[in-house]
Design an enzyme around this catalytic site. Structure first.
Site, PDB file in Angstrom:
ATOM      1  N   ASP A 200       0.852  -1.198   0.000  1.00  0.00           N
ATOM      2  CA  ASP A 200       0.000   0.000   0.000  1.00  0.00           C
ATOM      3  C   ASP A 200       0.884   1.243   0.000  1.00  0.00           C
ATOM      4  O   ASP A 200       1.955   1.245   0.606  1.00  0.00           O
ATOM      5  CB  ASP A 200      -0.895   0.019   1.250  1.00  0.00           C
ATOM      6  CG  ASP A 200      -2.172  -0.794   1.046  1.00  0.00           C
ATOM      7  OD1 ASP A 200      -2.275  -1.483   0.010  1.00  0.00           O
ATOM      8  OD2 ASP A 200      -3.049  -0.744   1.931  1.00  0.00           O
ATOM      9  N   ASP A 202       0.379   4.069   1.433  1.00  0.00           N
ATOM     10  CA  ASP A 202       0.356   4.923   2.628  1.00  0.00           C
ATOM     11  C   ASP A 202       0.969   4.264   3.865  1.00  0.00           C
ATOM     12  O   ASP A 202       0.866   4.794   4.963  1.00  0.00           O
ATOM     13  CB  ASP A 202      -1.086   5.368   2.924  1.00  0.00           C
ATOM     14  CG  ASP A 202      -2.047   4.190   2.917  1.00  0.00           C
ATOM     15  OD1 ASP A 202      -1.648   3.089   3.315  1.00  0.00           O
ATOM     16  OD2 ASP A 202      -3.201   4.386   2.498  1.00  0.00           O
ATOM     17  N   TRP A 262     -13.414  -0.894  -2.252  1.00  0.00           N
ATOM     18  CA  TRP A 262     -12.624  -1.255  -1.081  1.00  0.00           C
ATOM     19  C   TRP A 262     -13.070  -2.579  -0.428  1.00  0.00           C
ATOM     20  O   TRP A 262     -14.248  -2.834  -0.279  1.00  0.00           O
ATOM     21  CB  TRP A 262     -12.710  -0.116  -0.043  1.00  0.00           C
ATOM     22  CG  TRP A 262     -11.910  -0.396   1.198  1.00  0.00           C
ATOM     23  CD1 TRP A 262     -10.600  -0.111   1.409  1.00  0.00           C
ATOM     24  CD2 TRP A 262     -12.390  -1.045   2.377  1.00  0.00           C
ATOM     25  NE1 TRP A 262     -10.221  -0.562   2.653  1.00  0.00           N
ATOM     26  CE2 TRP A 262     -11.297  -1.135   3.271  1.00  0.00           C
ATOM     27  CE3 TRP A 262     -13.628  -1.588   2.762  1.00  0.00           C
ATOM     28  CZ2 TRP A 262     -11.413  -1.729   4.534  1.00  0.00           C
ATOM     29  CZ3 TRP A 262     -13.728  -2.173   4.015  1.00  0.00           C
ATOM     30  CH2 TRP A 262     -12.627  -2.228   4.890  1.00  0.00           C
ATOM     31  N   GLU A 265     -10.256  -8.103  -0.807  1.00  0.00           N
ATOM     32  CA  GLU A 265      -9.370  -8.740  -1.791  1.00  0.00           C
ATOM     33  C   GLU A 265      -8.152  -9.373  -1.112  1.00  0.00           C
ATOM     34  O   GLU A 265      -7.637 -10.398  -1.572  1.00  0.00           O
ATOM     35  CB  GLU A 265      -8.927  -7.725  -2.866  1.00  0.00           C
ATOM     36  CG  GLU A 265      -7.785  -6.781  -2.525  1.00  0.00           C
ATOM     37  CD  GLU A 265      -8.099  -5.776  -1.423  1.00  0.00           C
ATOM     38  OE1 GLU A 265      -9.276  -5.566  -1.125  1.00  0.00           O
ATOM     39  OE2 GLU A 265      -7.142  -5.209  -0.856  1.00  0.00           O
ATOM     40  N   ASP A 266      -7.738  -8.798   0.037  1.00  0.00           N
ATOM     41  CA  ASP A 266      -6.613  -9.366   0.783  1.00  0.00           C
ATOM     42  C   ASP A 266      -7.009 -10.653   1.504  1.00  0.00           C
ATOM     43  O   ASP A 266      -6.220 -11.597   1.591  1.00  0.00           O
ATOM     44  CB  ASP A 266      -6.025  -8.325   1.760  1.00  0.00           C
ATOM     45  CG  ASP A 266      -7.109  -7.558   2.521  1.00  0.00           C
ATOM     46  OD1 ASP A 266      -8.304  -7.902   2.393  1.00  0.00           O
ATOM     47  OD2 ASP A 266      -6.761  -6.628   3.270  1.00  0.00           O
ATOM     48  N   MET A 292       0.992   4.685   9.243  1.00  0.00           N
ATOM     49  CA  MET A 292       0.094   4.914   8.112  1.00  0.00           C
ATOM     50  C   MET A 292      -0.118   6.416   7.967  1.00  0.00           C
ATOM     51  O   MET A 292      -0.509   7.088   8.917  1.00  0.00           O
ATOM     52  CB  MET A 292      -1.241   4.203   8.272  1.00  0.00           C
ATOM     53  CG  MET A 292      -2.044   4.275   6.979  1.00  0.00           C
ATOM     54  SD  MET A 292      -3.515   3.275   6.945  1.00  0.00           S
ATOM     55  CE  MET A 292      -4.739   4.550   6.895  1.00  0.00           C
ATOM     56  N   HIS A 295      -5.307   9.334   5.991  1.00  0.00           N
ATOM     57  CA  HIS A 295      -6.145   9.630   4.817  1.00  0.00           C
ATOM     58  C   HIS A 295      -7.583   9.233   5.101  1.00  0.00           C
ATOM     59  O   HIS A 295      -7.858   8.454   6.014  1.00  0.00           O
ATOM     60  CB  HIS A 295      -5.644   8.872   3.577  1.00  0.00           C
ATOM     61  CG  HIS A 295      -5.830   7.387   3.671  1.00  0.00           C
ATOM     62  ND1 HIS A 295      -6.970   6.756   3.272  1.00  0.00           N
ATOM     63  CD2 HIS A 295      -5.002   6.414   4.127  1.00  0.00           C
ATOM     64  CE1 HIS A 295      -6.844   5.452   3.471  1.00  0.00           C
ATOM     65  NE2 HIS A 295      -5.658   5.219   4.001  1.00  0.00           N
ATOM     66  N   ARG A 297     -11.398   8.000   3.117  1.00  0.00           N
ATOM     67  CA  ARG A 297     -11.724   7.097   2.008  1.00  0.00           C
ATOM     68  C   ARG A 297     -11.705   7.868   0.678  1.00  0.00           C
ATOM     69  O   ARG A 297     -12.211   8.979   0.592  1.00  0.00           O
ATOM     70  CB  ARG A 297     -13.097   6.465   2.239  1.00  0.00           C
ATOM     71  CG  ARG A 297     -13.340   5.240   1.385  1.00  0.00           C
ATOM     72  CD  ARG A 297     -14.711   4.646   1.663  1.00  0.00           C
ATOM     73  NE  ARG A 297     -14.849   4.113   3.032  1.00  0.00           N
ATOM     74  CZ  ARG A 297     -14.436   2.907   3.395  1.00  0.00           C
ATOM     75  NH1 ARG A 297     -13.840   2.116   2.533  1.00  0.00           N
ATOM     76  NH2 ARG A 297     -14.626   2.484   4.638  1.00  0.00           N
TER      77      ARG A 297
END
Ligand code: UDH
Ligand code: MN
Length: 353
Positions: A200, A202, A262, A265-266, A292, A295, A297
Protein backbone atom coordinates in the site's frame (compact mmCIF):
# COMPACT_ATOMS: atom_id res chain seq x y z
CA UNK A 1 102.31 -6.40 -89.06
CA UNK A 2 104.47 -3.30 -88.58
CA UNK A 3 105.24 -1.86 -85.11
CA UNK A 4 103.02 1.18 -85.60
CA UNK A 5 100.04 -0.93 -86.46
CA UNK A 6 100.75 -3.13 -83.38
CA UNK A 7 100.76 0.00 -81.19
CA UNK A 8 97.60 1.23 -82.81
CA UNK A 9 95.96 -2.12 -82.25
CA UNK A 10 97.18 -2.23 -78.68
CA UNK A 11 96.03 1.26 -77.97
CA UNK A 12 92.64 0.32 -79.32
CA UNK A 13 92.56 -2.73 -77.03
CA UNK A 14 93.97 -0.60 -74.25
CA UNK A 15 91.26 2.00 -74.75
CA UNK A 16 88.64 -0.71 -74.63
CA UNK A 17 90.18 -2.03 -71.42
CA UNK A 18 90.29 1.46 -70.01
CA UNK A 19 86.61 2.00 -70.82
CA UNK A 20 85.80 -1.38 -69.27
CA UNK A 21 87.77 -0.57 -66.09
CA UNK A 22 86.10 2.80 -65.91
CA UNK A 23 82.66 1.17 -66.24
CA UNK A 24 83.57 -1.33 -63.54
CA UNK A 25 84.67 1.49 -61.26
CA UNK A 26 81.42 3.36 -61.81
CA UNK A 27 79.47 0.18 -61.05
CA UNK A 28 81.65 -0.46 -57.99
CA UNK A 29 81.15 3.09 -56.73
CA UNK A 30 77.38 2.99 -57.26
CA UNK A 31 77.07 -0.36 -55.55
CA UNK A 32 79.29 0.68 -52.68
CA UNK A 33 77.35 3.91 -52.04
CA UNK A 34 74.08 1.94 -52.13
CA UNK A 35 75.54 -0.56 -49.71
CA UNK A 36 76.75 2.22 -47.45
CA UNK A 37 73.28 3.76 -47.61
CA UNK A 38 71.71 0.42 -46.83
CA UNK A 39 74.06 -0.13 -43.96
CA UNK A 40 73.26 3.34 -42.65
CA UNK A 41 69.52 2.89 -43.23
CA UNK A 42 69.28 -0.48 -41.55
CA UNK A 43 69.27 0.77 -37.96
CA UNK A 44 66.46 3.18 -38.83
CA UNK A 45 64.46 0.40 -40.46
CA UNK A 46 65.37 -1.90 -37.65
CA UNK A 47 64.15 0.52 -35.03
CA UNK A 48 61.04 1.19 -37.08
CA UNK A 49 60.27 -2.49 -37.30
CA UNK A 50 61.19 -2.86 -33.65
CA UNK A 51 58.90 -0.01 -32.67
CA UNK A 52 56.06 -1.41 -34.73
CA UNK A 53 56.61 -4.84 -33.19
CA UNK A 54 56.64 -3.22 -29.77
CA UNK A 55 53.47 -1.31 -30.58
CA UNK A 56 51.71 -4.43 -31.81
CA UNK A 57 52.92 -6.32 -28.81
CA UNK A 58 51.71 -3.54 -26.56
CA UNK A 59 48.36 -3.54 -28.31
CA UNK A 60 48.22 -7.31 -28.00
CA UNK A 61 49.23 -7.02 -24.36
CA UNK A 62 46.55 -4.39 -23.84
CA UNK A 63 43.97 -6.57 -25.52
CA UNK A 64 45.08 -9.48 -23.38
CA UNK A 65 44.92 -7.32 -20.25
CA UNK A 66 41.52 -6.01 -21.32
CA UNK A 67 40.26 -9.52 -21.93
CA UNK A 68 41.68 -10.57 -18.60
CA UNK A 69 40.09 -7.65 -16.80
CA UNK A 70 36.74 -8.46 -18.44
CA UNK A 71 37.16 -12.01 -17.28
CA UNK A 72 38.06 -10.62 -13.87
CA UNK A 73 34.94 -8.41 -13.81
CA UNK A 74 32.85 -11.40 -14.81
CA UNK A 75 34.45 -13.64 -12.26
CA UNK A 76 34.23 -10.91 -9.62
CA UNK A 77 30.56 -10.59 -10.44
CA UNK A 78 29.90 -14.29 -10.46
CA UNK A 79 32.15 -15.06 -7.53
CA UNK A 80 31.24 -11.86 -5.62
CA UNK A 81 30.30 -13.14 -2.20
CA UNK A 82 26.67 -13.19 -1.19
CA UNK A 83 25.45 -10.42 1.06
CA UNK A 84 25.16 -11.57 4.67
CA UNK A 85 21.78 -12.82 5.94
CA UNK A 86 21.77 -9.84 8.29
CA UNK A 87 22.92 -6.61 6.70
CA UNK A 88 25.47 -4.61 8.75
CA UNK A 89 23.67 -1.38 7.78
CA UNK A 90 20.41 -2.03 9.65
CA UNK A 91 19.46 0.65 12.17
CA UNK A 92 16.41 -0.79 13.94
CA UNK A 93 13.36 1.22 15.06
CA UNK A 94 12.96 4.80 13.87
CA UNK A 95 10.52 7.65 14.34
CA UNK A 96 9.33 8.73 10.91
CA UNK A 97 8.90 12.34 9.97
CA UNK A 98 7.11 13.65 6.91
CA UNK A 99 8.11 17.13 5.79
CA UNK A 100 5.17 19.02 4.29
CA UNK A 101 7.32 20.82 1.72
CA UNK A 102 9.11 17.71 0.39
CA UNK A 103 9.46 17.52 -3.42
CA UNK A 104 10.27 14.69 -5.81
CA UNK A 105 13.41 16.56 -6.88
CA UNK A 106 14.68 16.51 -3.29
CA UNK A 107 14.10 12.76 -2.99
CA UNK A 108 15.86 12.27 -6.33
CA UNK A 109 18.84 14.31 -5.11
CA UNK A 110 19.04 12.21 -1.95
CA UNK A 111 19.11 9.03 -4.05
CA UNK A 112 21.54 9.65 -6.93
CA UNK A 113 22.56 5.98 -6.95
CA UNK A 114 19.00 4.84 -7.83
CA UNK A 115 18.40 4.61 -11.58
CA UNK A 116 15.15 3.76 -13.33
CA UNK A 117 13.62 2.78 -10.01
CA UNK A 118 16.27 0.16 -9.34
CA UNK A 119 19.31 -0.40 -7.16
CA UNK A 120 21.54 -3.23 -6.03
CA UNK A 121 24.46 -3.41 -3.63
CA UNK A 122 27.93 -2.94 -5.12
CA UNK A 123 29.84 -4.73 -2.37
CA UNK A 124 28.06 -8.10 -2.49
CA UNK A 125 25.56 -10.07 -4.49
CA UNK A 126 22.05 -9.60 -3.08
CA UNK A 127 20.26 -12.61 -1.66
CA UNK A 128 17.06 -11.89 -3.61
CA UNK A 129 15.82 -9.76 -6.49
CA UNK A 130 12.78 -8.03 -5.09
CA UNK A 131 10.04 -6.13 -6.92
CA UNK A 132 7.98 -3.73 -4.81
CA UNK A 133 4.50 -3.30 -6.33
CA UNK A 134 2.47 -0.25 -5.28
CA UNK A 135 -1.17 0.15 -6.43
CA UNK A 136 -1.85 3.81 -7.03
CA UNK A 137 -4.31 6.50 -8.01
CA UNK A 138 -4.35 10.08 -6.85
CA UNK A 139 -2.02 9.61 -3.86
CA UNK A 140 1.03 11.57 -5.04
CA UNK A 141 2.02 12.90 -1.60
CA UNK A 142 1.85 9.45 -0.03
CA UNK A 143 3.96 8.08 -2.87
CA UNK A 144 6.56 10.78 -2.30
CA UNK A 145 6.90 9.96 1.41
CA UNK A 146 7.01 6.24 0.72
CA UNK A 147 9.76 6.66 -1.90
CA UNK A 148 11.71 8.93 0.44
CA UNK A 149 11.81 6.25 3.14
CA UNK A 150 11.74 3.05 1.11
CA UNK A 151 14.82 3.65 -1.06
CA UNK A 152 17.30 4.06 1.83
CA UNK A 153 15.45 1.33 3.78
CA UNK A 154 15.87 -1.22 0.94
CA UNK A 155 19.50 -0.20 0.41
CA UNK A 156 20.25 -0.73 4.10
CA UNK A 157 18.81 -4.23 3.62
CA UNK A 158 21.29 -4.79 0.73
CA UNK A 159 18.61 -5.87 -1.72
CA UNK A 160 18.60 -5.94 -5.50
CA UNK A 161 15.28 -4.19 -5.92
CA UNK A 162 12.94 -2.29 -8.23
CA UNK A 163 9.95 -0.14 -7.28
CA UNK A 164 6.89 -0.36 -9.54
CA UNK A 165 3.94 1.97 -9.20
CA UNK A 166 0.87 0.61 -10.96
CA UNK A 167 -1.40 3.45 -11.74
CA UNK A 168 -5.10 2.99 -12.55
CA UNK A 169 -6.17 5.50 -15.20
CA UNK A 170 -9.65 6.97 -15.50
CA UNK A 171 -12.54 6.99 -13.06
CA UNK A 172 -13.58 3.36 -12.99
CA UNK A 173 -13.90 1.83 -9.50
CA UNK A 174 -10.47 1.30 -7.98
CA UNK A 175 -9.24 -2.30 -8.16
CA UNK A 176 -6.21 -2.79 -5.90
CA UNK A 177 -5.92 -6.55 -6.46
CA UNK A 178 -6.08 -6.38 -10.24
CA UNK A 179 -3.44 -3.60 -10.26
CA UNK A 180 -1.14 -5.86 -8.26
CA UNK A 181 -1.70 -8.71 -10.74
CA UNK A 182 -0.75 -6.31 -13.55
CA UNK A 183 2.36 -5.26 -11.60
CA UNK A 184 3.46 -8.87 -11.22
CA UNK A 185 2.90 -9.70 -14.90
CA UNK A 186 4.55 -6.53 -16.21
CA UNK A 187 7.53 -6.59 -13.81
CA UNK A 188 8.33 -10.15 -14.88
CA UNK A 189 8.57 -8.96 -18.47
CA UNK A 190 11.73 -7.01 -17.62
CA UNK A 191 13.39 -9.01 -14.84
CA UNK A 192 13.15 -12.48 -13.38
CA UNK A 193 12.24 -11.23 -9.89
CA UNK A 194 12.48 -13.76 -7.06
CA UNK A 195 10.19 -12.01 -4.66
CA UNK A 196 7.23 -9.61 -4.79
CA UNK A 197 6.21 -7.14 -2.09
CA UNK A 198 2.60 -6.01 -2.51
CA UNK A 199 2.66 -2.60 -0.87
CA UNK A 200 0.00 0.00 0.00
CA UNK A 201 1.19 3.50 -0.80
CA UNK A 202 0.36 4.92 2.63
CA UNK A 203 2.20 2.43 4.85
CA UNK A 204 5.79 3.30 5.75
CA UNK A 205 7.92 0.71 7.58
CA UNK A 206 9.45 1.92 10.84
CA UNK A 207 12.00 -0.83 11.48
CA UNK A 208 14.50 -1.96 8.86
CA UNK A 209 14.84 -5.37 10.55
CA UNK A 210 11.50 -6.03 8.82
CA UNK A 211 13.14 -7.72 5.85
CA UNK A 212 11.60 -7.10 2.42
CA UNK A 213 12.51 -10.60 1.27
CA UNK A 214 10.50 -13.74 0.66
CA UNK A 215 10.57 -16.90 2.73
CA UNK A 216 9.47 -20.50 2.43
CA UNK A 217 5.94 -19.33 3.34
CA UNK A 218 4.05 -16.16 2.31
CA UNK A 219 4.74 -13.28 4.69
CA UNK A 220 2.49 -10.58 6.09
CA UNK A 221 4.67 -7.66 7.11
CA UNK A 222 2.19 -5.29 8.77
CA UNK A 223 1.78 -6.65 12.26
CA UNK A 224 0.74 -3.27 13.57
CA UNK A 225 0.39 0.32 12.56
CA UNK A 226 0.37 3.55 14.51
CA UNK A 227 -3.36 4.25 13.99
CA UNK A 228 -4.46 0.87 15.38
CA UNK A 229 -2.16 0.95 18.42
CA UNK A 230 0.31 -1.32 16.59
CA UNK A 231 -2.01 -4.31 16.98
CA UNK A 232 -3.00 -6.75 14.25
CA UNK A 233 -6.30 -5.48 12.84
CA UNK A 234 -7.92 -8.93 13.09
CA UNK A 235 -6.94 -12.56 13.16
CA UNK A 236 -6.03 -13.58 9.61
CA UNK A 237 -5.49 -10.04 8.36
CA UNK A 238 -3.33 -10.25 5.21
CA UNK A 239 -3.52 -6.67 3.91
CA UNK A 240 -1.28 -3.63 3.59
CA UNK A 241 2.10 -5.18 2.83
CA UNK A 242 2.72 -8.84 1.92
CA UNK A 243 5.68 -10.77 0.50
CA UNK A 244 5.27 -13.76 -1.81
CA UNK A 245 7.83 -15.46 -4.03
CA UNK A 246 7.22 -15.58 -7.76
CA UNK A 247 6.19 -19.22 -7.38
CA UNK A 248 3.98 -18.78 -4.32
CA UNK A 249 2.03 -16.04 -6.10
CA UNK A 250 1.79 -18.03 -9.30
CA UNK A 251 0.66 -21.14 -7.40
CA UNK A 252 -2.42 -19.30 -6.05
CA UNK A 253 -3.10 -17.76 -9.49
CA UNK A 254 -2.44 -14.31 -8.00
CA UNK A 255 -5.23 -12.09 -6.71
CA UNK A 256 -8.83 -12.24 -7.87
CA UNK A 257 -9.57 -9.60 -10.53
CA UNK A 258 -13.17 -9.14 -9.37
CA UNK A 259 -12.89 -6.91 -6.29
CA UNK A 260 -13.97 -3.43 -7.41
CA UNK A 261 -13.88 -0.84 -4.63
CA UNK A 262 -12.62 -1.25 -1.08
CA UNK A 263 -12.31 -4.48 0.92
CA UNK A 264 -11.72 -8.24 1.16
CA UNK A 265 -9.37 -8.74 -1.79
CA UNK A 266 -6.61 -9.37 0.78
CA UNK A 267 -8.78 -11.94 2.62
CA UNK A 268 -9.40 -13.62 -0.74
CA UNK A 269 -5.62 -13.95 -1.23
CA UNK A 270 -5.21 -15.43 2.25
CA UNK A 271 -7.84 -18.07 1.43
CA UNK A 272 -5.98 -18.92 -1.79
CA UNK A 273 -2.72 -19.24 0.15
CA UNK A 274 -4.30 -21.53 2.77
CA UNK A 275 -5.95 -23.63 0.07
CA UNK A 276 -2.46 -24.39 -1.24
CA UNK A 277 -1.46 -25.60 2.23
CA UNK A 278 0.77 -22.59 2.77
CA UNK A 279 0.90 -20.75 6.07
CA UNK A 280 1.10 -16.99 6.59
CA UNK A 281 4.16 -15.93 8.57
CA UNK A 282 4.76 -12.60 10.34
CA UNK A 283 7.71 -10.80 11.89
CA UNK A 284 7.60 -10.07 15.62
CA UNK A 285 5.34 -7.14 16.68
CA UNK A 286 8.30 -4.86 17.51
CA UNK A 287 9.66 -5.37 13.98
CA UNK A 288 6.44 -5.37 11.91
CA UNK A 289 5.62 -1.76 12.73
CA UNK A 290 4.27 0.77 10.23
CA UNK A 291 3.22 4.39 10.19
CA UNK A 292 0.09 4.91 8.11
CA UNK A 293 -0.04 8.35 6.53
CA UNK A 294 -3.45 9.69 7.48
CA UNK A 295 -6.15 9.63 4.82
CA UNK A 296 -9.89 9.38 4.42
CA UNK A 297 -11.72 7.10 2.01
CA UNK A 298 -11.00 7.92 -1.62
CA UNK A 299 -13.64 8.69 -4.20
CA UNK A 300 -13.88 5.72 -6.54
CA UNK A 301 -12.88 3.28 -3.81
CA UNK A 302 -16.12 2.98 -1.88
CA UNK A 303 -16.64 -0.20 0.14
CA UNK A 304 -17.49 -3.11 -2.12
CA UNK A 305 -20.97 -4.40 -1.31
CA UNK A 306 -20.30 -7.66 -3.09
CA UNK A 307 -17.24 -8.56 -1.09
CA UNK A 308 -18.74 -11.16 1.27
CA UNK A 309 -20.40 -12.93 -1.61
CA UNK A 310 -17.10 -12.98 -3.52
CA UNK A 311 -15.26 -14.36 -0.50
CA UNK A 312 -17.62 -17.33 -0.36
CA UNK A 313 -16.78 -18.45 -3.87
CA UNK A 314 -12.98 -18.41 -3.76
CA UNK A 315 -12.57 -22.20 -3.78
CA UNK A 316 -14.87 -22.43 -6.81
CA UNK A 317 -13.34 -19.67 -8.94
CA UNK A 318 -9.67 -19.23 -7.98
CA UNK A 319 -8.37 -21.41 -10.82
CA UNK A 320 -10.00 -19.30 -13.51
CA UNK A 321 -10.01 -15.88 -11.81
CA UNK A 322 -6.53 -14.46 -11.30
CA UNK A 323 -3.25 -14.08 -13.14
CA UNK A 324 -4.46 -16.29 -15.97
CA UNK A 325 -7.54 -14.14 -16.64
CA UNK A 326 -6.14 -10.67 -15.95
CA UNK A 327 -7.00 -8.55 -18.97
CA UNK A 328 -6.08 -4.87 -19.15
CA UNK A 329 -5.16 -2.11 -21.50
CA UNK A 330 -1.53 -1.11 -20.96
CA UNK A 331 -1.31 2.65 -21.54
CA UNK A 332 2.37 3.24 -20.68
CA UNK A 333 5.48 1.98 -18.92
CA UNK A 334 7.78 4.84 -17.86
CA UNK A 335 11.17 4.36 -16.27
CA UNK A 336 11.40 7.36 -13.95
CA UNK A 337 14.54 7.89 -11.83
CA UNK A 338 12.93 6.63 -8.60
CA UNK A 339 10.24 4.22 -9.83
CA UNK A 340 8.80 2.46 -12.83
CA UNK A 341 5.36 3.79 -13.58
CA UNK A 342 2.90 1.43 -15.23
CA UNK A 343 -0.38 2.99 -16.28
CA UNK A 344 -3.34 0.76 -17.07
CA UNK A 345 -6.92 1.18 -18.07
CA UNK A 346 -9.56 -1.24 -16.81
CA UNK A 347 -12.86 -1.34 -18.58
CA UNK A 348 -15.96 -1.25 -16.37
CA UNK A 349 -16.41 -4.31 -14.20
CA UNK A 350 -18.79 -6.88 -15.63
CA UNK A 351 -21.99 -7.33 -13.58
CA UNK A 352 -21.61 -10.09 -11.04
CA UNK A 353 -24.43 -12.64 -11.45
N1 UDH B 1 -5.29 3.37 -3.43
C1 UDH B 1 -4.92 4.46 -4.22
N2 UDH B 1 -5.85 5.34 -4.62
C2 UDH B 1 -7.16 5.21 -4.29
C3 UDH B 1 -7.53 4.11 -3.49
C4 UDH B 1 -6.58 3.23 -3.06
O1 UDH B 1 -3.75 4.65 -4.54
O2 UDH B 1 -7.96 6.04 -4.71
C5 UDH B 1 -4.29 2.35 -3.09
C6 UDH B 1 -3.22 2.83 -2.13
O3 UDH B 1 -2.04 2.13 -2.37
C7 UDH B 1 -3.81 2.45 -0.80
C8 UDH B 1 -4.39 1.10 -1.12
O4 UDH B 1 -4.88 1.24 -2.43
O5 UDH B 1 -2.85 2.40 0.19
C9 UDH B 1 -5.48 0.63 -0.17
O6 UDH B 1 -6.55 1.58 -0.12
P1 UDH B 1 -6.89 2.41 1.21
O7 UDH B 1 -5.68 3.03 1.74
O8 UDH B 1 -8.01 3.33 0.91
O9 UDH B 1 -7.38 1.27 2.21
P2 UDH B 1 -7.41 1.37 3.79
O10 UDH B 1 -7.90 0.07 4.26
O11 UDH B 1 -8.46 2.52 4.06
O12 UDH B 1 -6.15 1.87 4.35
C10 UDH B 1 -9.79 2.33 3.86
C11 UDH B 1 -10.59 3.60 4.03
C12 UDH B 1 -10.15 4.44 5.16
C13 UDH B 1 -11.28 5.08 5.85
C14 UDH B 1 -10.82 5.80 7.06
C15 UDH B 1 -11.94 6.19 7.97
N3 UDH B 1 -11.54 6.02 9.30
MN1 MN C 1 -4.67 3.16 3.62
Amino acid sequence: MGLSSVILHLSYKFRLLLIFILCMMVVAWATSSYLVDTVQETPKAKSLVENFRKATMLEKENQKKKAMSTVEVHTVKSTMSHCPALSPYLQGPSQLKFKASLTLEEVQKENPQVAKGRHRPVECSALQRVAILIPHRNRETHLLYLLEHLHPFLQRQQLDYGIYVIHQAGNTKFNRAKLLNVGYLEALKEENWDCFIFHDVDLVPENDFNMYTCDKQPKHLVVGRNNTGYRLRYQGYFGGVTALTRDQFSKVNGFSNNYWGWGAEDDDLRIRVEMQKMRVMRPSPDVGKYTMIFHTRDRGNEANGERMKLLRQVSRVWKTDGLNSCSYKLLSVEHNPLYINITVDFSMPPKIS
